[in-house]
Design an enzyme around this catalytic site. Structure first.
Site, PDB file in Angstrom:
ATOM      1  N   LYS A 184      17.650  45.445  68.634  1.00 51.17           N
ATOM      2  CA  LYS A 184      17.991  46.598  69.444  1.00 51.17           C
ATOM      3  C   LYS A 184      16.480  47.702  68.588  1.00 51.17           C
ATOM      4  O   LYS A 184      16.128  47.551  67.035  1.00 51.17           O
ATOM      5  CB  LYS A 184      18.677  47.763  68.886  1.00 51.17           C
ATOM      6  CG  LYS A 184      18.922  48.471  69.345  1.00 51.17           C
ATOM      7  CD  LYS A 184      19.668  50.421  69.141  1.00 51.17           C
ATOM      8  CE  LYS A 184      19.066  51.094  69.108  1.00 51.17           C
ATOM      9  NZ  LYS A 184      20.686  52.227  68.593  1.00 51.17           N
ATOM     10  N   ASN A 237      27.208  55.026  67.088  1.00 51.69           N
ATOM     11  CA  ASN A 237      28.058  55.625  64.968  1.00 51.69           C
ATOM     12  C   ASN A 237      27.972  57.132  64.775  1.00 51.69           C
ATOM     13  O   ASN A 237      29.323  57.120  64.481  1.00 51.69           O
ATOM     14  CB  ASN A 237      26.081  55.143  65.093  1.00 51.69           C
ATOM     15  CG  ASN A 237      26.359  55.552  63.639  1.00 51.69           C
ATOM     16  OD1 ASN A 237      26.869  54.688  62.606  1.00 51.69           O
ATOM     17  ND2 ASN A 237      25.609  56.865  62.762  1.00 51.69           N
TER      18      ASN A 237
END
Length: 271
Positions: A106, A215
């Site tokens: 990522k 997250n």
């Protein structure tokens, strides 16, 4: 079924890899690696993104993430959190590849530390360097359909537009742009950043996104394990609603009774 729903109906597929879950969670801000591992199990996710600069992957003298989350069971997705130049991002991911053999990564190249929006010029430059170096790049970007298309045409494996600034919990601020990106993309579109609660995740999926990455929404919840499970159900529900095809929105009420069909009552929407 909406035309865009035909993409990867059953599983999330990124760069030829299949994933049972369309939810991806992170490894930052948890109190302990054990809490992170417990949240991962509760979320049902099978991909977890790892900030290479912030998570211990190789120093055995300190607790290591791999002692709690098995990289043979879960797909580790190294990311470039904290990188502000293309060179920094490329160097970080090359180190990750050397450490764990990871080539699905990522990319995020940030601009101002206050809002953490991606620097799209540096992101484009870094993406090209990584693709040329053999990486499969999932790329964090602004919710700009023009940049999203350029990144796809360049060869990125997944487009990851932000819903809102990282860690803000504000939810999706520009659903129209997210929908534009979904409609034009032939690679997975995964909302990344800004999710705060389950309804935000469901909204992303209802717009037709292929997945959601989060997250802080889980790690900063008062009960991260319960929130992780809530997010699992939200992603599933949002995807099912998208595939089902929602009813049309109307400005007036329409009776659910069959009386309207029999012509016994009239409504502003009926002749």
């Amino acid at each position: 079924m909406p035309k865009s729903a035909e993409k990867n109906i059953n599983k999330l597929v990124v760069a030829g890899r299949e994933f049972e879950s369309r939810l991806i969670i992170g490894t930052g801000k948890y109190k302990t690696y054990q809490e992170n591992a417990d949240a991962l199990v509760a979320s049902g996710a099978d991909m977890i993104t790892v900030a290479v600069r912030r998570v211990n992957l190789s120093n055995p003298a300190e607790p290591m993430l791999v002692d709690f989350i098995d990289p043979k069971k879960y797909t580790f997705l190294p990311n470039t959190a904290g990188c502000f130049t293309g060179e920094d991002a490329v160097r970080t991911l090359r180190l990750a590849r050397e450490a764990g053999g990871w080539d699905l990564v990522k990319l995020e190249v940030l601009s101002d530390p206050k809002h953490l929006y991606p620097d799209m010029e540096e992101t484009m430059r870094a993406a090209k360097m990584l693709i040329d170096d053999g990486f499969e790049v999932m790329v964090y970007c602004t919710d700009d359909p023009v940049f999203a298309k350029k990144l796809e045409d360049m060869g990125c494996a997944a487009i990851m537009p932000l819903g809102a600034p990282i860690g803000s919990g504000l939810g999706i601020q520009n659903p129209l742009n997210i929908q534009f990106i979904v409609e034009q993309s032939s690679v997975p579109v995964i909302v990344d950043a800004g999710v705060g609660t389950a309804s935000d995740a469901a909204m992303a999926m209802e717009l037709g996104c292929d997945g959601v990455l989060m997250n802080t929404a889980i790690a900063a919840a008062q009960d991260p394990i319960r929130m992780a499970e809530a997010m699992k159900h939200a992603v599933i529900a949002g995807r099912e609603a998208f595939l089902a095809g929602r009813m049309d929105k109307k400005h007036y009420a329409t009776p659910s009774s069959p009386l309207a069909k029999e012509g016994m009552i009239s409504t502003p929407d009926s002749p």
